[in-house]
Enzyme design. Structure first.
Site, PDB file in Angstrom:
ATOM      1  N   TYR A  21      50.954  54.185  38.641  1.00 25.38           N
ATOM      2  CA  TYR A  21      49.778  53.555  39.241  1.00 25.38           C
ATOM      3  C   TYR A  21      49.982  52.050  39.354  1.00 25.38           C
ATOM      4  O   TYR A  21      49.711  51.452  40.407  1.00 25.38           O
ATOM      5  CB  TYR A  21      48.539  53.873  38.406  1.00 25.38           C
ATOM      6  CG  TYR A  21      47.272  53.262  38.948  1.00 25.38           C
ATOM      7  CD1 TYR A  21      46.736  53.700  40.153  1.00 25.38           C
ATOM      8  CD2 TYR A  21      46.605  52.249  38.263  1.00 25.38           C
ATOM      9  CE1 TYR A  21      45.565  53.137  40.669  1.00 25.38           C
ATOM     10  CE2 TYR A  21      45.437  51.686  38.762  1.00 25.38           C
ATOM     11  CZ  TYR A  21      44.927  52.134  39.963  1.00 25.38           C
ATOM     12  OH  TYR A  21      43.781  51.575  40.461  1.00 25.38           O
ATOM     13  N   LYS A  68      50.094  49.712  42.766  1.00 32.54           N
ATOM     14  CA  LYS A  68      49.178  48.594  42.970  1.00 32.54           C
ATOM     15  C   LYS A  68      49.910  47.251  43.008  1.00 32.54           C
ATOM     16  O   LYS A  68      49.467  46.316  43.691  1.00 32.54           O
ATOM     17  CB  LYS A  68      48.095  48.608  41.882  1.00 32.54           C
ATOM     18  CG  LYS A  68      47.142  49.791  42.008  1.00 32.54           C
ATOM     19  CD  LYS A  68      46.479  49.848  43.390  1.00 32.54           C
ATOM     20  CE  LYS A  68      45.433  50.926  43.521  1.00 32.54           C
ATOM     21  NZ  LYS A  68      44.801  50.945  44.849  1.00 32.54           N
ATOM     22  N   SER A 104      43.601  46.479  45.586  1.00 32.23           N
ATOM     23  CA  SER A 104      44.632  46.778  44.599  1.00 32.23           C
ATOM     24  C   SER A 104      43.923  47.077  43.274  1.00 32.23           C
ATOM     25  O   SER A 104      42.961  47.840  43.233  1.00 32.23           O
ATOM     26  CB  SER A 104      45.605  45.611  44.471  1.00 32.23           C
ATOM     27  OG  SER A 104      46.564  45.846  43.467  1.00 32.23           O
TER      28      SER A 104
END
Length: 284
Positions: free
Chosen positions: A157, A161, A143
């Site tokens: 993003y 993650k 991650s």
């Protein structure tokens, strides 16, 4: 080695995605130097072979489209046929995407989730039958500290993650009774190619009002080549915890990740306590 023959020594079989650069490449090189058996994926097999530069029979380079279920399934089947088992799976493939939500199209956003989230889920879905049969294995999902506490201008993003952290937490519970371990890795800033064009997509539709987003992007891009994290040390740390009986569910990498995570914990603790009365007032 006879096809499908299970290894009878202490060597592990590793399946690593996104292996032609960054953490993936560092992992593959260190593992091959240690004599381990490595199946590694990339969108371009020749680039992967050139980057790894190792002709050992311990190395199985695979050209895989991780978003395509059939491609993933065939790659794992080939790995099992060649090495006879799969011990450690490292879902490393991914890329960064910068921009406020309205600056990124639906197509750009969905593609980011395809590569950063659904590709990981494809690998897990198709490797689990092998791990269940063995009653062993270790799935390591890469991650980011952005998945714990995102930075301004990186909302899509961070969301992707965050998803990797959430699915890893529950996956660990789902497969524990099967003898399978799960670790989610949250690195901070490391000196990889992450902040270059090959690993990072920026919005092509910047909106003037997002001044703070532009400043944030400038700070991050200026950091390229000066990140405090050493990718070789990060790879060594991931290898160290793989297969450990007390392997962590969460592995943070880098002092910056450590400090950002502690700040997030403090913020969560403060806000949860601050609004305790409102929160608990909704019970019957």
């Amino acid at each position: 080695m006879e096809s499908g023959t299970k290894m009878d020594n202490n060597k592990k079989v590793w399946f690593i995605t996104g292996a032609s650069k960054g953490f993936g490449l560092s992992l593959v090189k260190q593992l091959l130097c240690a004599g381990e058996l490595v199946a590694a994926t990339s969108r371009n097999q020749q680039e992967l072979i050139k980057a790894v530069n190792n002709k050992s029979t311990n190395f199985l380079p695979l050209q895989v489209d991780l978003v395509n279920e059939s491609s993933v399934s065939l790659a794992l089947q080939h790995t099992y046929e060649v090495f006879g088992q799969i011990d450690v799976v490292i879902n490393n493939a991914g890329y960064g995407i910068g921009g406020a939500i309205e600056e990124l199209s639906d197509q750009e956003t969905r593609h980011a989730f395809d590569v950063n989230v659904f590709a990981t889920m494809n690998v897990i879905r198709y490797v689990m039958p092998y791990l269940r049969k063995q009653r062993s294995g270790h799935i390591i999902n890469i991650s980011s500290i952005a998945g714990i506490t995102g930075g301004i201008g990186w909302s899509v993003y961070a969301a992707a993650k965050h998803a990797i952290i959430g699915l890893s937490e529950v996956l660990a519970q789902d497969v524990k009774s099967l003898g399978i371990k799960v670790t989610v890795v949250a690195p901070g800033a490391f000196r990889t190619s992450f902040l270059t064009g090959e690993s990072l997509t920026m919005t092509s539709n910047p909106i003037e009002e997002y001044e703070d987003v532009r400043e944030s992007h400038k700070r991050y891009l200026k950091m390229n080549g000066e990140q405090v994290g050493d990718p070789q040390k990060a790879a060594a740390s991931i290898i160290k915890i793989a297969g450990e009986p007390d392997a962590p569910l969460y592995l943070l990498l880098g002092g910056d990740a450590y400090n950002r995570a502690l700040h997030k914990l403090d913020l969560l603790h403060y806000e949860i306590r601050q609004w305790e009365d409102v929160t608990c007032s909704t019970d019957f």
